[in-house]
Design a protein around this motif. Structure first.
Motif, short mmCIF file in Angstrom:
data_model
loop_
_atom_site.label_atom_id
_atom_site.label_comp_id
_atom_site.label_asym_id
_atom_site.label_seq_id
_atom_site.Cartn_x
_atom_site.Cartn_y
_atom_site.Cartn_z
N PRO A 165 -8.61 -5.39 10.87
CA PRO A 165 -9.16 -6.55 11.59
C PRO A 165 -8.11 -7.62 11.87
CG PRO A 165 -10.59 -5.92 9.77
CD PRO A 165 -9.33 -5.12 9.62
N LYS A 166 -8.29 -8.34 12.95
CA LYS A 166 -7.41 -9.46 13.28
C LYS A 166 -7.62 -10.59 12.28
CE LYS A 166 -8.99 -9.35 17.65
NZ LYS A 166 -9.47 -8.00 17.89
N GLY A 167 -6.53 -11.23 11.89
CA GLY A 167 -6.62 -12.24 10.85
C GLY A 167 -6.40 -11.68 9.47
N TYR A 168 -6.17 -10.34 9.42
CA TYR A 168 -5.95 -9.69 8.13
C TYR A 168 -4.54 -9.96 7.63
CZ TYR A 168 -4.82 -5.91 4.89
OH TYR A 168 -4.41 -5.18 3.80
N HIS A 169 -4.41 -10.24 6.34
CA HIS A 169 -3.10 -10.26 5.69
C HIS A 169 -3.30 -9.95 4.22
CE1 HIS A 169 -4.68 -14.36 5.09
NE2 HIS A 169 -4.01 -14.33 3.94
N ASN A 170 -2.31 -9.31 3.61
CA ASN A 170 -2.37 -9.02 2.18
C ASN A 170 -2.41 -10.33 1.41
OD1 ASN A 170 -2.29 -6.25 2.47
ND2 ASN A 170 -0.06 -6.17 2.42
N ASN A 171 -3.22 -10.39 0.39
CA ASN A 171 -3.40 -11.63 -0.36
C ASN A 171 -2.10 -12.15 -0.95
OD1 ASN A 171 -6.10 -11.64 0.16
ND2 ASN A 171 -6.67 -10.60 -1.73
N ASN A 172 -1.16 -11.25 -1.21
CA ASN A 172 0.08 -11.67 -1.85
C ASN A 172 1.30 -11.50 -0.93
OD1 ASN A 172 -0.91 -12.19 -4.72
ND2 ASN A 172 -1.73 -10.18 -4.25
N GLY A 173 1.02 -11.25 0.35
CA GLY A 173 2.09 -11.18 1.31
C GLY A 173 3.02 -10.00 1.11
N GLU A 174 2.51 -8.89 0.57
CA GLU A 174 3.38 -7.74 0.35
C GLU A 174 2.57 -6.46 0.50
OE1 GLU A 174 4.60 -7.15 -3.73
OE2 GLU A 174 3.07 -8.50 -4.44
N ASN A 175 3.25 -5.39 0.88
CA ASN A 175 2.63 -4.09 0.90
C ASN A 175 2.84 -3.44 -0.45
OD1 ASN A 175 1.64 -3.94 3.59
ND2 ASN A 175 3.74 -3.73 4.31
N VAL A 176 1.75 -3.07 -1.09
CA VAL A 176 1.84 -2.51 -2.44
C VAL A 176 1.81 -1.00 -2.35
CG1 VAL A 176 0.71 -2.46 -4.68
CG2 VAL A 176 0.73 -4.55 -3.33
N THR A 177 2.72 -0.34 -3.06
CA THR A 177 2.81 1.12 -2.96
C THR A 177 2.35 1.79 -4.24
OG1 THR A 177 5.11 1.01 -3.73
CG2 THR A 177 4.73 1.03 -1.35
N HIS A 178 1.88 1.01 -5.22
CA HIS A 178 1.33 1.60 -6.44
C HIS A 178 -0.09 1.07 -6.62
CE1 HIS A 178 3.19 -2.23 -7.48
NE2 HIS A 178 2.28 -2.33 -8.43
N ASN A 179 -0.85 1.68 -7.55
CA ASN A 179 -2.21 1.19 -7.74
C ASN A 179 -2.44 0.84 -9.19
OD1 ASN A 179 -3.76 3.45 -9.19
ND2 ASN A 179 -2.69 4.56 -7.59
N PHE A 180 -3.65 0.52 -9.54
CA PHE A 180 -3.93 -0.13 -10.80
C PHE A 180 -5.04 0.60 -11.54
CE2 PHE A 180 -2.56 -2.80 -7.38
CZ PHE A 180 -1.33 -3.17 -7.87
N GLN A 181 -4.79 1.86 -11.80
CA GLN A 181 -5.75 2.68 -12.53
C GLN A 181 -5.05 3.34 -13.72
OE1 GLN A 181 -7.33 5.05 -9.11
NE2 GLN A 181 -9.24 4.01 -9.60
N LEU A 182 -5.83 3.53 -14.77
CA LEU A 182 -5.27 3.97 -16.04
C LEU A 182 -4.61 5.35 -15.95
CD1 LEU A 182 -5.10 2.89 -18.90
CD2 LEU A 182 -7.30 3.97 -19.40
N TRP A 183 -5.14 6.24 -15.10
CA TRP A 183 -4.63 7.61 -15.06
C TRP A 183 -3.20 7.69 -14.54
CZ3 TRP A 183 -3.30 10.30 -10.50
CH2 TRP A 183 -3.67 9.68 -9.30
N THR A 184 -2.71 6.64 -13.88
CA THR A 184 -1.34 6.67 -13.35
C THR A 184 -0.31 6.15 -14.35
OG1 THR A 184 -1.58 4.48 -12.34
CG2 THR A 184 -2.19 6.36 -10.98
N ASP A 185 -0.74 5.80 -15.57
CA ASP A 185 0.20 5.27 -16.56
C ASP A 185 1.34 6.24 -16.87
OD1 ASP A 185 -1.17 2.95 -16.72
OD2 ASP A 185 -1.82 3.16 -18.80
N SER A 186 1.06 7.54 -16.75
CA SER A 186 2.09 8.54 -17.05
C SER A 186 3.18 8.58 -15.98
CB SER A 186 1.45 9.92 -17.14
OG SER A 186 0.90 10.28 -15.86
N GLY A 187 2.91 7.93 -14.84
CA GLY A 187 3.87 7.98 -13.74
C GLY A 187 3.62 9.13 -12.79
#
Length: 478
Positions: A165-187
């Motif tokens: 959508p127009k007017g969209y921007h990431n809340n922190n001004g960056e493109n994030v390439t990782h996520n925030f779920q427990l199963w990815t802790d191993s890398g």
């Protein structure tokens, strides 16, 4: 209002190694192992050893052929003992003389139904990742995912990402390439061309109130939830045509006091009436012991096109939602989570209708497209939504004869404010021309404000926001 100390989850990487996060993860691992040992391992081992001892004591009196058949039968009965015991317990609640009339054929039929359903849900994996919380995350080839079992979707392939959508921007001004779920802790992550799916187990089915309703919300869930056992604290807008919604949702770990209750915080995109033709798309986080077997907050989705009767489900437990992302597992635990009077974490969520193809897309975090609901799954939502809703929901089963102590949000009322009460911030909707806009003509609803309440506000940092939640049962909520 003091905004210092809140963190969008896109900042998480900085805290992955700090003592707070490490301690929480260690505690989760220990709890998970302990639960698995007690619930699964111990009864199985005991019954198996007992069976083998019986077989050994029979060696001197039984011919070899009979002995072989005897041991085979015992091992088979041991393998289905969880099903048998669960059936006895379930039947005893509804039939006073269940122990006298128990039939093994009923349990065997149930086991067969469960395994048939599991075969349909759990697709062959090219890689499996074990999460610290005990989940198994299967990497499934994208075009083999459950969505493409749907008659209207068979033979299709996932679409390319749509225009945001127009007017969209990431809340922190960056493109994030990782996520925030427990199963990815191993890398580890799933390879390109696959999607991660949380594996469903027999134990998941055995916890469910019924096999047929597994993975579905109860029928008759309404926004005005009086009499249904579902209670809400929400804000909503209606009266216009809506093409999407966006918000950042504070993540907590509310206490859920009954296995068949849940606590969730989500966005609803709604069309149709609150009768049998209700269409919804839903996304957020939830704590559901029945569905997941633990008390971790988990990223979830839901959809229905007939008021939760026969269509739709949570996550990927039926065909419908098409996932395109190899880094997000729908139904997996979110980490880290907020702590009372300490660090605060939230997740960004956006659902919007692609102007080109008309499908409803889902974004998680800051810029991660998860996938989409095809427009032809729906009737009313095929064109647009007539209501958008944000907030919390719990189930009050009154299993002890009084109001549940299941918490909503942080378990604290809205008046406690930042770091103490849960919040939604930066609430927006998408209009017909694919523009993100602030909410106007906002309505508030708290079904039982002495149990869970809500308080809306607006400022330059958080835009439209609200605090919500509560402890459930208390002196004013008997």
């Amino acid at each position: 209002m003091d905004m210092k100390g809140y963190y969008s989850v896109s900042w998480t990487k900085k805290y992955m190694k700090d003592s707070f996060f490490s301690a929480q993860t260690t505690k989760r691992q220990h709890q998970c192992k302990q639960e698995n040992h007690v619930v699964v391992s111990e009864p199985t081992t005991t019954s198996l050893n007992h069976s083998l001892n019986l077989a050994a004591s029979s060696q001197n009196t039984l011919p070899p052929m009979l002995l072989h058949l005897f041991v085979t039968l015992l091992l088979f009965l041991t393998s289905i003992s969880p099903i048998l015991s669960h059936t006895i317990v379930s039947d005893s609640h509804s039939h006073p003389n269940a122990n006298q009339t128990f039939r093994p054929s009923v349990a065997l039929h149930k086991l067969k139904r469960i395994r048939t359903h599991l075969k349909k849900i759990n697709k062959p994996a090219i890689k499996t990742i074990k999460s610290p919380d005990g989940d198994l995350i299967d990497c499934i080839i994208t075009h083999h995912q459950p969505a493409f079992d749907h008659p209207q979707l068979q033979g299709q392939k996932p679409l390319d990402p749509p225009e945001r959508p127009k007017g969209y921007h990431n809340n922190n001004g960056e493109n994030v390439t990782h996520n925030f779920q427990l199963w990815t802790d191993s890398g580890e992550i799933c390879p390109e061309g696959t999607i991660p799916i949380r594996r469903t187990t027999e134990q998941d089915f055995l916890r469910a109130s019924s096999i047929r309703r597994f993975g579905r919300k109860p029928r008759g869930v309404r926004r005005d939830s009086t009499g249904t056992g579902h209670e809400h604290a929400v804000v909503f807008v209606n009266g216009e045509q809506y093409y999407g919604a966006k918000a950042s949702i504070n993540v907590w770990t509310p206490r859920v006091t009954d296995q068949y209750e849940f606590s969730l915080s989500q966005i609803w995109v709604i069309a149709g009436s609150f009768g049998n033709d209700l269409n919804t798309i839903e996304a957020g986080w939830q704590v559901s012991p029945e569905l997941y077997g633990d008390n971790y907050p988990r990223f979830f989705t839901y959809w229905t096109t007939d008021a939760y009767q026969a269509t739709g489900c949570y996550n990927l437990l039926c065909s419908g939602f098409i996932q395109t992302n190899n880094r997000i597992a729908i139904g997996a635990a979110i980490s880290p989570r907020s702590t009372y009077n300490e660090r605060q974490f939230d997740i960004g969520l956006m659902v919007w209708k692609d102007p080109k193809h008309g499908h409803w897309w889902l974004e998680f975090g800051s810029g991660l497209l998860v996938g989409y609901w095809p427009a032809n799954l729906f009737s009313h939502l095929r064109s647009h939504a007539s209501m958008v809703q944000f907030g919390g929901e719990i189930v009050n089963s009154r299993s002890r004869g009084y109001h549940t102590g299941t918490q909503m949000g942080s378990g604290h009322f809205s008046g406690e404010g930042f770091r103490k009460a849960a919040y939604f911030r930066n609430l927006q909707v998408v209009d017909w021309d694919n523009n993100l806009l602030p909410l106007s003509n906002i309505h508030q609803l708290a079904d039982h404000s002495n149990c869970y309440d809500i308080k809306e506000g607006r400022n330059n940092v958080w835009g439209t926001y609200f605090y919500y939640g509560g402890p459930g049962r208390n002196v004013r909520c008997p």
